[in-house]
Design a protein around this motif. Sequence first.
Motif, PDB file in Angstrom:
ATOM      1  N   ALA A 133       0.957  -1.166  -0.004  1.00 45.05           N
ATOM      2  CA  ALA A 133       0.110  -0.018   0.030  1.00 45.05           C
ATOM      3  C   ALA A 133       0.749   1.153   0.080  1.00 45.05           C
ATOM      4  CB  ALA A 133      -0.930   0.059   1.151  1.00 45.05           C
ATOM      5  N   ALA A 134       0.757   2.102  -1.226  1.00 41.25           N
ATOM      6  CA  ALA A 134       1.666   3.105  -1.363  1.00 41.25           C
ATOM      7  C   ALA A 134       1.534   4.053  -0.003  1.00 41.25           C
ATOM      8  CB  ALA A 134       1.668   3.814  -2.673  1.00 41.25           C
ATOM      9  N   GLY A 135       2.708   4.399   0.495  1.00 39.51           N
ATOM     10  CA  GLY A 135       2.967   5.403   1.397  1.00 39.51           C
ATOM     11  C   GLY A 135       2.457   5.203   3.010  1.00 39.51           C
ATOM     12  N   PHE A 136       2.148   4.005   3.131  1.00 35.51           N
ATOM     13  CA  PHE A 136       1.654   3.566   4.434  1.00 35.51           C
ATOM     14  C   PHE A 136       2.899   2.936   5.157  1.00 35.51           C
ATOM     15  CE2 PHE A 136      -2.508   3.823   2.455  1.00 35.51           C
ATOM     16  CZ  PHE A 136      -3.188   4.342   3.250  1.00 35.51           C
ATOM     17  N   VAL A 137       3.065   3.282   6.351  1.00 33.50           N
ATOM     18  CA  VAL A 137       3.903   2.551   7.263  1.00 33.50           C
ATOM     19  C   VAL A 137       3.154   2.089   8.602  1.00 33.50           C
ATOM     20  CG1 VAL A 137       5.972   3.047   8.859  1.00 33.50           C
ATOM     21  CG2 VAL A 137       5.720   4.377   6.688  1.00 33.50           C
ATOM     22  N   ASP A 138       3.469   0.811   9.049  1.00 37.74           N
ATOM     23  CA  ASP A 138       2.464   0.396   9.992  1.00 37.74           C
ATOM     24  C   ASP A 138       0.909   0.453   9.803  1.00 37.74           C
ATOM     25  OD1 ASP A 138       4.685  -0.699  10.883  1.00 37.74           O
ATOM     26  OD2 ASP A 138       5.172   1.041  12.380  1.00 37.74           O
ATOM     27  N   ARG A 139       0.507   0.392   8.363  1.00 34.36           N
ATOM     28  CA  ARG A 139      -0.722   0.733   8.033  1.00 34.36           C
ATOM     29  C   ARG A 139      -1.500   1.988   8.382  1.00 34.36           C
ATOM     30  NH1 ARG A 139      -3.655  -5.179   9.269  1.00 34.36           N
ATOM     31  NH2 ARG A 139      -2.094  -6.579   8.571  1.00 34.36           N
ATOM     32  N   VAL A 140      -0.563   3.040   8.521  1.00 32.07           N
ATOM     33  CA  VAL A 140      -0.860   4.374   8.769  1.00 32.07           C
ATOM     34  C   VAL A 140      -0.359   5.267   7.572  1.00 32.07           C
ATOM     35  CG1 VAL A 140      -0.927   6.460  10.320  1.00 32.07           C
ATOM     36  CG2 VAL A 140      -0.901   4.153  11.299  1.00 32.07           C
ATOM     37  N   PHE A 141      -0.980   6.108   6.958  1.00 30.79           N
ATOM     38  CA  PHE A 141      -0.434   6.811   5.816  1.00 30.79           C
ATOM     39  C   PHE A 141       0.323   7.795   6.243  1.00 30.79           C
ATOM     40  CE2 PHE A 141      -1.074  10.150   2.150  1.00 30.79           C
ATOM     41  CZ  PHE A 141      -0.376   9.252   1.177  1.00 30.79           C
ATOM     42  N   ARG A 142       1.369   8.380   5.473  1.00 28.93           N
ATOM     43  CA  ARG A 142       2.203   9.552   5.882  1.00 28.93           C
ATOM     44  C   ARG A 142       1.955  10.360   4.925  1.00 28.93           C
ATOM     45  NH1 ARG A 142       6.229   7.539   9.524  1.00 28.93           N
ATOM     46  NH2 ARG A 142       5.310   5.983  10.632  1.00 28.93           N
ATOM     47  N   PRO A 143       1.158  11.379   5.038  1.00 26.98           N
ATOM     48  CA  PRO A 143       0.825  12.531   3.905  1.00 26.98           C
ATOM     49  C   PRO A 143       1.873  13.674   3.894  1.00 26.98           C
ATOM     50  CG  PRO A 143      -0.384  12.752   6.151  1.00 26.98           C
ATOM     51  CD  PRO A 143       0.336  11.786   6.440  1.00 26.98           C
ATOM     52  N   ARG A 144       1.956  14.179   2.778  1.00 26.65           N
ATOM     53  CA  ARG A 144       2.812  15.174   2.411  1.00 26.65           C
ATOM     54  C   ARG A 144       1.868  16.159   1.214  1.00 26.65           C
ATOM     55  NH1 ARG A 144       7.046  13.290  -1.504  1.00 26.65           N
ATOM     56  NH2 ARG A 144       6.572  11.130  -1.836  1.00 26.65           N
ATOM     57  N   VAL A 145       2.274  17.172   1.332  1.00 26.93           N
ATOM     58  CA  VAL A 145       1.598  17.982   0.136  1.00 26.93           C
ATOM     59  C   VAL A 145       2.161  17.411  -1.428  1.00 26.93           C
ATOM     60  CG1 VAL A 145       1.692  20.393  -1.184  1.00 26.93           C
ATOM     61  CG2 VAL A 145       1.764  20.208   1.452  1.00 26.93           C
ATOM     62  N   TYR A 146       3.055  16.979  -1.598  1.00 23.64           N
ATOM     63  CA  TYR A 146       3.591  16.432  -3.020  1.00 23.64           C
ATOM     64  C   TYR A 146       2.617  15.164  -3.319  1.00 23.64           C
ATOM     65  CZ  TYR A 146       6.808  15.012  -6.619  1.00 23.64           C
ATOM     66  OH  TYR A 146       7.225  14.772  -8.044  1.00 23.64           O
ATOM     67  N   ASN A 147       1.913  14.796  -2.580  1.00 24.15           N
ATOM     68  CA  ASN A 147       0.875  13.636  -2.807  1.00 24.15           C
ATOM     69  C   ASN A 147      -0.195  13.925  -3.459  1.00 24.15           C
ATOM     70  OD1 ASN A 147       0.712  12.570   0.706  1.00 24.15           O
ATOM     71  ND2 ASN A 147       2.199  11.958  -0.885  1.00 24.15           N
ATOM     72  N   THR A 148      -0.541  15.540  -3.587  1.00 25.30           N
ATOM     73  CA  THR A 148      -1.538  16.098  -4.370  1.00 25.30           C
ATOM     74  C   THR A 148      -1.198  16.423  -5.817  1.00 25.30           C
ATOM     75  OG1 THR A 148      -1.243  18.306  -3.447  1.00 25.30           O
ATOM     76  CG2 THR A 148      -2.601  16.630  -2.466  1.00 25.30           C
ATOM     77  N   LEU A 149       0.113  16.375  -5.968  1.00 25.68           N
ATOM     78  CA  LEU A 149       1.002  17.037  -7.366  1.00 25.68           C
ATOM     79  C   LEU A 149       0.359  16.005  -8.577  1.00 25.68           C
ATOM     80  CD1 LEU A 149       2.549  19.590  -7.429  1.00 25.68           C
ATOM     81  CD2 LEU A 149       4.217  18.217  -8.192  1.00 25.68           C
TER      82      LEU A 149
END
Length: 412
Positions: free
Chosen positions: A228-244
């Motif tokens: 699952a892309a961007g998930f660490v220990d089943r928790v998503f790690r958001p950043r602004v670049y995700n929305t690019l």
Amino acid sequence: MTTTENRPDTVVTETVDWGAAPADRAGWLQRAREVRRVLERDAAAREKAGATPHAEVALLKDSGLVTLLGPVEHGGGGQEWPLAHRVIREVAAGDGSIGQLLGYHLLWFWAARLVGTPEQIEAVEAQATRERWFFGGAVNPRDGDLVIREEGDELVWNGRKSFSTGSRVSDVTVLEGVIEGTGTHVFAIVPSHQDGISYAGDWDNIGQRLTESGSVTVTDVRVPWAAAAGFVDRVFRPRVYNTLNVPIIQLVFVDFYLGIARGALESAAAWTRTVTRPWLHGGHERAVDEPYQLDLYGDLTAKLWAVEALADAVADESLALHRDAWTVTAQQRGEHEVRVAALKARATEVALEVTSAVFEGLGARATASGHGFDRFWRDVRTHTLHDPVAYKRREVGAWVLRDELPEPTWYS
């Protein structure tokens, strides 16, 4: 990680000795022009036949364009987005459908960088580059989300998407869905050819006919939680670049609109120079001496040059965001999206104008279906309906008058 063991064989209809990979930007642009020349030779006939473009994708792979953005140490081109945008435009000038396929592929190749962890980015790009994956995507936001249920260490995906560009010619597909009972969105890369993915083959539109953009049904496709892309220990790690992803794909749209427009203009000019007859009452011996022809081609060229220059400038502006992906701010992202919106609006209008107006310089005989000059307009008209251009102008106006930045959505 995934594999592509079930992908179908591709058949190359023309053998080209591409030699070593280009060493610099100029070399890659020349490579793209060479691909364009191969595609444009029979673009009208291939479009009319409407066959699944396995050979065309093989051409993109063999030429190295599919791994243009891939790491050099794994056999990729090691190039950046401003060049990728120029390459897409060149390919689209030869065949709009294949330009779209390449553009979407490069976006989805980049998907790991958009949402993945550093470890996922490194692993995906290494394997995708080595194995020359061709990417498709089943992410159409106008449909309901794919539904994901958790089963132990796996995520199980189900649902349907109306559009899945690349579908049957892709090696891997990017899926996006929501874990049932939550608002948690998940991206993952899966093999395109497996029992759980069914392609309807129902893409039958007036333009972009070879993009394999039909519907797809996903049934019990299993993905390890670790993928699952961007998930660490089943928790998503958001950043602004995700929305690019939206500014990137909107720039890709601009690429093949302008590429198609250039293909139309250059093909029409060649016809006018060699086939079009002067008007019998105009007093000129050659069509190229007709004042209306000089005005027409001068006007269309000036308009296209202007938007191409803006496209190059906006693409260059994006470079800082890609290089600072882990620290890019909402302000930077929003200001860039405004520029992309302005460009998208102008590119849409100019591409539609060019692909229609060239008929004034071609003459009646050029409307014979075998020449295929209508495909340029049909291609642009089909895809420019992807999202209303009025909303792009609205984004720009809201920024000018109210200092409002676009709120990140699937379309802004």
